[in-house]
Design a protein around this motif. Structure first.
Motif, mmCIF file in Angstrom:
data_model
loop_
_atom_site.group_PDB
_atom_site.id
_atom_site.type_symbol
_atom_site.label_atom_id
_atom_site.label_comp_id
_atom_site.label_asym_id
_atom_site.label_seq_id
_atom_site.Cartn_x
_atom_site.Cartn_y
_atom_site.Cartn_z
ATOM 1 N N ALA A 34 -2.237 0.910 5.125
ATOM 2 C CA ALA A 34 -0.835 0.652 5.456
ATOM 3 C C ALA A 34 -0.597 0.827 6.949
ATOM 4 C CB ALA A 34 0.079 1.585 4.666
ATOM 5 N N ASN A 90 -5.291 4.291 1.252
ATOM 6 C CA ASN A 90 -4.032 3.542 1.226
ATOM 7 C C ASN A 90 -3.195 3.836 2.461
ATOM 8 O OD1 ASN A 90 -4.688 2.373 -1.194
ATOM 9 N ND2 ASN A 90 -3.389 3.692 -2.429
ATOM 10 N N TYR A 91 -3.145 5.103 2.875
ATOM 11 C CA TYR A 91 -2.400 5.457 4.086
ATOM 12 C C TYR A 91 -2.992 4.748 5.294
ATOM 13 C CZ TYR A 91 -1.012 9.448 1.110
ATOM 14 O OH TYR A 91 -0.560 10.241 0.086
ATOM 15 N N TYR A 132 0.834 -1.204 0.000
ATOM 16 C CA TYR A 132 0.000 0.000 0.000
ATOM 17 C C TYR A 132 0.869 1.255 0.000
ATOM 18 C CZ TYR A 132 -4.325 -2.552 1.012
ATOM 19 O OH TYR A 132 -5.417 -3.363 0.935
ATOM 20 N N GLU A 133 1.938 1.209 0.786
ATOM 21 C CA GLU A 133 2.805 2.371 0.945
ATOM 22 C C GLU A 133 3.422 2.798 -0.379
ATOM 23 O OE1 GLU A 133 6.253 3.589 4.155
ATOM 24 O OE2 GLU A 133 6.292 1.583 3.309
ATOM 25 N N GLY A 181 2.164 2.042 -3.423
ATOM 26 C CA GLY A 181 1.205 2.009 -4.509
ATOM 27 C C GLY A 181 1.285 3.263 -5.351
ATOM 28 N N GLN A 186 3.296 6.782 7.584
ATOM 29 C CA GLN A 186 1.877 6.794 7.208
ATOM 30 C C GLN A 186 1.052 7.702 8.112
ATOM 31 O OE1 GLN A 186 0.959 5.201 4.241
ATOM 32 N NE2 GLN A 186 3.197 5.219 4.310
#
Length: 251
Positions: free
Chosen positions: A161, A157-158, A147-148, A150, A185
């Motif tokens: 993650a 996403n943050y 995710y980080e 992506g 994050q």
């Protein structure tokens, strides 16, 4: 890199392949193409390496496959010359999940030897170290990194993650890289979601904890710097319940 392991093992395969691309280990004399440019080649084992070399402007491609069965991981990998497809080096690794945690370092060391590159003393230490001894925490960390790194910079996403980094830390509170990842994050959530004081100070605490647990690791500095926005540097901050505010200064 075109390391792949099928849908089931994709996270672990990408994590091991991506370890060589990580900014944690900057090897002098080698230029490594980043994740965003190589992501589209993952799982494309039959792709012509000459075409990949031409598209990316690289001389060598790391290609391999990973299979996981129960507690064992089998990795087959080769370093190919994009000019003629010749294999400079190849290896087959059969490991338990616990031992597979160190595969990133073993892989990078072997590539360094195959290319006659030179490691600094700190780089050599980084490659030999294990980030965690808990395989479940490691897989959660790799899922968070997906995710980080992506391509879409989205709040969701943050948040995803951050949750995965937190789960990894619940299994291994001493996992320095997970502390660094969570700090980054949380800093992004503070900046783009809401300026919540608790979130900011959790980010700051994680950025301080990572280098304390594992001094010298490359991810510790960037995580701490990510927590110090221009606004924070200008205003200064203080932990909740603490005394007068103090100014945060990046490393």
């Amino acid at each position: 890199t075109s390391l792949g392991g099928g849908r089931k093992n994709g996270v672990l395969a990408e994590g091991i392949g991506g370890g060589f691309l990580s900014s944690r280990v900057q090897i002098r004399g080698l230029k490594v193409v980043g994740r965003q440019r190589t992501a589209r080649y993952l799982g494309q084992a039959g792709r012509d390496v000459h075409a990949i070399g031409r598209e990316l402007g690289v001389r060598h491609v790391l290609r391999g496959s990973l299979r996981r069965s129960g507690n064992r991981v089998l990795l087959e990998v080769a370093l190919l010359d994009t000019r003629d497809g010749h294999a400079l080096w190849g290896e087959r690794y059969d490991r338990t999940m616990v031992d597979a945690i160190s595969l990133q370092g073993e892989l990078a060391s072997a590539i360094v030897d195959a290319l006659d590159a030179t490691l600094s003393p700190q780089e050599a230490v980084d490659l030999r170290s294990k980030p965690t001894r808990n395989p479940d925490a490691y897989v959660l960390y790799l899922r968070a990194r997906k995710y980080e790194h992506g391509t879409a910079a989205a709040i969701a996403n943050y948040e995803a993650a951050a949750r995965l980094f937190e789960q990894a830390l619940a299994l291994d509170p001493g996992f320095a890289q997970a502390h660094a990842g969570l700090a980054s994050q949380l800093a992004l959530l503070y900046r783009f979601r809401e300026p919540n004081e608790e979130v900011r100070w959790r980010a700051h605490a994680g950025a301080e904890e990572a280098p304390r647990l594992q001094p010298g690791r490359g991810e510790a500095g960037p995580a701490k710097r990510a927590c110090v926005s221009p606004l924070e540097r200008a205003l200064g901050t203080a932990a909740p319940g603490a005394g007068p505010a103090r100014r945060l200064v990046p490393n």
